[in-house]
Design a protein around this motif. Structure first.
Motif, PDB file in Angstrom:
ATOM      1  N   ASN A   1     -34.693 -55.538  57.502  1.00 20.95           N
ATOM      2  CA  ASN A   1     -33.840 -54.546  58.148  1.00 20.95           C
ATOM      3  C   ASN A   1     -33.004 -55.063  59.301  1.00 20.95           C
ATOM      4  OD1 ASN A   1     -34.271 -51.812  56.857  1.00 20.95           O
ATOM      5  ND2 ASN A   1     -36.347 -52.618  57.005  1.00 20.95           N
ATOM      6  N   VAL A   2     -33.523 -55.999  60.069  1.00 16.23           N
ATOM      7  CA  VAL A   2     -32.748 -56.482  61.217  1.00 16.23           C
ATOM      8  C   VAL A   2     -31.435 -57.128  60.765  1.00 16.23           C
ATOM      9  CG1 VAL A   2     -32.720 -58.041  63.205  1.00 16.23           C
ATOM     10  CG2 VAL A   2     -34.714 -56.582  62.789  1.00 16.23           C
ATOM     11  N   PRO A   3     -31.447 -58.084  59.813  1.00 18.01           N
ATOM     12  CA  PRO A   3     -30.163 -58.646  59.347  1.00 18.01           C
ATOM     13  C   PRO A   3     -29.271 -57.585  58.705  1.00 18.01           C
ATOM     14  CG  PRO A   3     -32.013 -59.949  58.544  1.00 18.01           C
ATOM     15  CD  PRO A   3     -32.588 -58.712  59.141  1.00 18.01           C
ATOM     16  N   LEU A   4     -29.904 -56.656  57.946  1.00 21.75           N
ATOM     17  CA  LEU A   4     -29.128 -55.603  57.282  1.00 21.75           C
ATOM     18  C   LEU A   4     -28.337 -54.796  58.304  1.00 21.75           C
ATOM     19  CD1 LEU A   4     -28.470 -53.876  54.695  1.00 21.75           C
ATOM     20  CD2 LEU A   4     -30.459 -52.485  55.296  1.00 21.75           C
ATOM     21  N   PHE A   5     -29.018 -54.393  59.388  1.00 26.05           N
ATOM     22  CA  PHE A   5     -28.340 -53.516  60.340  1.00 26.05           C
ATOM     23  C   PHE A   5     -27.419 -54.261  61.294  1.00 26.05           C
ATOM     24  CE2 PHE A   5     -31.271 -50.568  58.472  1.00 26.05           C
ATOM     25  CZ  PHE A   5     -30.404 -49.514  58.247  1.00 26.05           C
ATOM     26  N   ILE A   6     -27.660 -55.565  61.455  1.00 25.70           N
ATOM     27  CA  ILE A   6     -26.667 -56.366  62.193  1.00 25.70           C
ATOM     28  C   ILE A   6     -25.372 -56.397  61.369  1.00 25.70           C
ATOM     29  CG2 ILE A   6     -26.064 -58.714  62.940  1.00 25.70           C
ATOM     30  CD1 ILE A   6     -28.998 -59.042  63.794  1.00 25.70           C
ATOM     31  N   TRP A   7     -25.519 -56.612  60.064  1.00 24.63           N
ATOM     32  CA  TRP A   7     -24.364 -56.624  59.158  1.00 24.63           C
ATOM     33  C   TRP A   7     -23.646 -55.275  59.169  1.00 24.63           C
ATOM     34  CZ3 TRP A   7     -23.451 -53.935  54.479  1.00 24.63           C
ATOM     35  CH2 TRP A   7     -22.344 -54.397  53.748  1.00 24.63           C
ATOM     36  N   VAL A   8     -24.469 -54.191  59.080  1.00 26.18           N
ATOM     37  CA  VAL A   8     -23.906 -52.840  59.077  1.00 26.18           C
ATOM     38  C   VAL A   8     -23.101 -52.590  60.349  1.00 26.18           C
ATOM     39  CG1 VAL A   8     -24.602 -50.419  59.365  1.00 26.18           C
ATOM     40  CG2 VAL A   8     -25.586 -51.784  57.528  1.00 26.18           C
ATOM     41  N   ARG A   9     -23.645 -53.060  61.472  1.00 25.54           N
ATOM     42  CA  ARG A   9     -22.965 -52.873  62.753  1.00 25.54           C
ATOM     43  C   ARG A   9     -21.666 -53.676  62.803  1.00 25.54           C
ATOM     44  NH1 ARG A   9     -20.850 -49.788  65.817  1.00 25.54           N
ATOM     45  NH2 ARG A   9     -20.037 -50.816  67.656  1.00 25.54           N
ATOM     46  N   LEU A  10     -21.754 -54.923  62.310  1.00 28.15           N
ATOM     47  CA  LEU A  10     -20.554 -55.772  62.324  1.00 28.15           C
ATOM     48  C   LEU A  10     -19.445 -55.177  61.462  1.00 28.15           C
ATOM     49  CD1 LEU A  10     -22.126 -59.361  62.205  1.00 28.15           C
ATOM     50  CD2 LEU A  10     -21.072 -58.200  64.170  1.00 28.15           C
ATOM     51  N   ARG A  11     -19.853 -54.506  60.368  1.00 31.57           N
ATOM     52  CA  ARG A  11     -18.866 -53.874  59.496  1.00 31.57           C
ATOM     53  C   ARG A  11     -18.431 -52.502  59.990  1.00 31.57           C
ATOM     54  NH1 ARG A  11     -18.257 -55.927  54.273  1.00 31.57           N
ATOM     55  NH2 ARG A  11     -16.495 -54.511  54.318  1.00 31.57           N
ATOM     56  N   ARG A  12     -19.020 -52.075  61.149  1.00 29.57           N
ATOM     57  CA  ARG A  12     -18.682 -50.773  61.754  1.00 29.57           C
ATOM     58  C   ARG A  12     -18.968 -49.587  60.839  1.00 29.57           C
ATOM     59  NH1 ARG A  12     -17.022 -51.711  67.269  1.00 29.57           N
ATOM     60  NH2 ARG A  12     -17.351 -53.926  67.187  1.00 29.57           N
ATOM     61  N   HIS A  13     -20.047 -49.693  60.061  1.00 28.74           N
ATOM     62  CA  HIS A  13     -20.434 -48.539  59.244  1.00 28.74           C
ATOM     63  C   HIS A  13     -21.112 -47.486  60.112  1.00 28.74           C
ATOM     64  CE1 HIS A  13     -19.237 -50.271  55.549  1.00 28.74           C
ATOM     65  NE2 HIS A  13     -20.153 -51.212  55.538  1.00 28.74           N
ATOM     66  N   LEU A  14     -21.839 -47.949  61.125  1.00 31.39           N
ATOM     67  CA  LEU A  14     -22.597 -47.039  61.987  1.00 31.39           C
ATOM     68  C   LEU A  14     -22.329 -47.378  63.452  1.00 31.39           C
ATOM     69  CD1 LEU A  14     -26.166 -47.281  60.338  1.00 31.39           C
ATOM     70  CD2 LEU A  14     -24.501 -45.486  59.969  1.00 31.39           C
ATOM     71  N   THR A  15     -22.475 -46.369  64.329  1.00 32.16           N
ATOM     72  CA  THR A  15     -22.407 -46.658  65.762  1.00 32.16           C
ATOM     73  C   THR A  15     -23.683 -47.422  66.146  1.00 32.16           C
ATOM     74  OG1 THR A  15     -23.552 -44.630  66.357  1.00 32.16           O
ATOM     75  CG2 THR A  15     -21.156 -44.501  66.172  1.00 32.16           C
ATOM     76  N   ILE A  16     -23.715 -47.969  67.371  1.00 29.86           N
ATOM     77  CA  ILE A  16     -24.870 -48.786  67.769  1.00 29.86           C
ATOM     78  C   ILE A  16     -26.172 -47.982  67.713  1.00 29.86           C
ATOM     79  CG2 ILE A  16     -25.954 -49.994  69.721  1.00 29.86           C
ATOM     80  CD1 ILE A  16     -23.233 -51.075  70.429  1.00 29.86           C
ATOM     81  N   TRP A  17     -26.165 -46.780  68.313  1.00 29.27           N
ATOM     82  CA  TRP A  17     -27.392 -45.977  68.325  1.00 29.27           C
ATOM     83  C   TRP A  17     -27.777 -45.541  66.916  1.00 29.27           C
ATOM     84  CZ3 TRP A  17     -30.781 -46.414  71.815  1.00 29.27           C
ATOM     85  CH2 TRP A  17     -30.391 -46.743  73.117  1.00 29.27           C
ATOM     86  N   ALA A  18     -26.780 -45.233  66.109  1.00 27.06           N
ATOM     87  CA  ALA A  18     -27.054 -44.854  64.723  1.00 27.06           C
ATOM     88  C   ALA A  18     -27.722 -46.008  63.984  1.00 27.06           C
ATOM     89  CB  ALA A  18     -25.765 -44.447  64.021  1.00 27.06           C
ATOM     90  N   CYS A  19     -27.315 -47.242  64.317  1.00 26.14           N
ATOM     91  CA  CYS A  19     -27.938 -48.429  63.726  1.00 26.14           C
ATOM     92  C   CYS A  19     -29.424 -48.500  64.066  1.00 26.14           C
ATOM     93  CB  CYS A  19     -27.270 -49.697  64.261  1.00 26.14           C
ATOM     94  SG  CYS A  19     -25.986 -50.302  63.188  1.00 26.14           S
ATOM     95  N   PHE A  20     -29.741 -48.259  65.346  1.00 21.07           N
ATOM     96  CA  PHE A  20     -31.145 -48.308  65.766  1.00 21.07           C
ATOM     97  C   PHE A  20     -31.969 -47.263  65.015  1.00 21.07           C
ATOM     98  CE2 PHE A  20     -29.625 -50.577  69.604  1.00 21.07           C
ATOM     99  CZ  PHE A  20     -30.503 -51.657  69.539  1.00 21.07           C
ATOM    100  N   ILE A  21     -31.430 -46.049  64.927  1.00 23.27           N
ATOM    101  CA  ILE A  21     -32.176 -44.977  64.263  1.00 23.27           C
ATOM    102  C   ILE A  21     -32.319 -45.272  62.765  1.00 23.27           C
ATOM    103  CG2 ILE A  21     -32.150 -42.517  63.658  1.00 23.27           C
ATOM    104  CD1 ILE A  21     -30.995 -41.995  66.393  1.00 23.27           C
ATOM    105  N   ALA A  22     -31.242 -45.757  62.158  1.00 25.11           N
ATOM    106  CA  ALA A  22     -31.302 -46.083  60.729  1.00 25.11           C
ATOM    107  C   ALA A  22     -32.316 -47.202  60.481  1.00 25.11           C
ATOM    108  CB  ALA A  22     -29.926 -46.480  60.218  1.00 25.11           C
ATOM    109  N   ALA A  23     -32.337 -48.207  61.375  1.00 27.17           N
ATOM    110  CA  ALA A  23     -33.304 -49.295  61.221  1.00 27.17           C
ATOM    111  C   ALA A  23     -34.730 -48.773  61.406  1.00 27.17           C
ATOM    112  CB  ALA A  23     -33.013 -50.404  62.222  1.00 27.17           C
ATOM    113  N   PHE A  24     -34.907 -47.856  62.365  1.00 20.33           N
ATOM    114  CA  PHE A  24     -36.222 -47.246  62.563  1.00 20.33           C
ATOM    115  C   PHE A  24     -36.650 -46.483  61.299  1.00 20.33           C
ATOM    116  CE2 PHE A  24     -38.432 -43.242  63.438  1.00 20.33           C
ATOM    117  CZ  PHE A  24     -39.653 -43.743  63.861  1.00 20.33           C
TER     118      PHE A  24
END
Ligand SMILES: [Zn+2]
Length: 300
Positions: free
Chosen positions: A27-50
């Motif tokens: 999940n950590v690499p997945l959500f770093i990628w998601v963040r870099l692609r601007r699919h989710l806001t930063i906080w949304a990334c944390f919640i999605a990873a959780f």
């Protein structure tokens, strides 16, 4: 504790640590990628990873359902993006998905998978424990169906039908509007989640705990159908209690509170009841339907 968790069964006494490490490694690499692609806001990334790690720890098959939702929604959102731009304007949100969108899509499934976990650990009630699994699958199937329906539906050139009166047509992108294409896409989205779960159940030696009977093979597809019903409930709620507004400047209907830089006026529904509430509630209701049907396992 009556039942063992999947990771203890797989990896032994330190299984939880190994499972957590695998969960983080995925999940950590997945959500770093998601963040870099601007699919989710930063906080949304944390919640999605959780959510991802929580689903994973409870049972990898829930994670796979969530993963299917996530990947397919991202692909469909990008699909023919330019053609969707004019309609995006109607939706409350566009572009980066925020925390409440992530909560709306993931919370229903998490509630039911946690309920499953508690029943599974503290009781030996297989029927109840499995009924919560069907509920979690239905909840994820609903948000998948809803996203598929929306992303494909808005590409349709025809005006959608009003769900409360199928003889009436509404503007494209109106909440509560349904199109034949969108409805078929929603059905496929829900069924794909269920079929994947079914395939894992068949080929991966019952990852759904203590379920060796044919009931599972019957109720997983039923959970998929409940997910499709959930997407229809989503449209019904969108047509009734969800707040829908009208721009005072350009007269267009929209979910937005501000349009053409001016506050919009409410024309139906409750002002505070937004698309995110609709998504959560419809996934939760679909989960309850699948749970109720799953309890019929008692009869067999
Ligand atoms: Zn306007």
């Amino acid at each position: 504790m009556i039942m063992e968790m999947w990771f203890t069964e797989w990896f032994g006494i330190w299984g939880w640590l190994i499972a957590l490490a695998i969960g983080l490694a995925i999940n950590v690499p997945l959500f770093i990628w998601v963040r870099l692609r601007r699919h989710l806001t930063i906080w949304a990334c944390f919640i999605a990873a959780f959510f991802g790690i929580a689903y994973w720890m409870i049972n990898p098959i829930f994670y796979l359902a969530l993963f299917t939702f996530f990947i397919s929604s991202n692909l469909l959102t990008k699909y023919r993006k330019k053609d969707k731009q004019s309609i995006q304007d109607k939706f409350e949100k566009g572009g980066e998905r925020d925390t409440s969108q992530v909560l709306a899509n993931g919370l229903g499934g998490l509630i039911f998978s946690l309920a499953h976990l508690l029943v599974f650990i503290f009781t030996d009630n297989v029927i109840l424990s499995n009924a919560f699994i069907y509920a979690a699958i239905a909840a994820v199937a609903t948000v998948t169906a809803d996203t598929w329906g929306t992303e494909i539906g808005i590409l349709s050139n025809d005006q959608p039908y009003w769900i409360l009166n199928l003889k009436k047509k509404v503007e494209r992108g109106t909440s509560g509007g349904i199109s034949p294409k969108g409805t078929v896409a929603a059905f496929i989205g829900a069924i794909i989640v269920a079929v994947l779960m079914l395939l894992i159940e068949i080929f991966w030696k019952n990852p759904i705990p203590v379920s060796t009977s044919w009931q599972v093979y019957l109720f997983i597809p039923i959970a998929g159908i409940a997910g499709f019903i959930g997407a229809l409930i989503d449209s019904l709620l969108g047509a009734t209690i969800q707040g829908f507004f009208k721009c005072q400047v350009c007269s267009k209907g929209t979910e937005k509170r501000i349009h053409c830089k001016e506050p919009t006026k409410i024309i139906r529904g409750q002002e505070w009841f937004r698309n995110d509430h609709v998504n959560f509630l419809s996934s939760f209701l679909a989960g309850l339907i699948a749970f109720g049907l799953g309890c019929f396992g008692f009869l067999f």
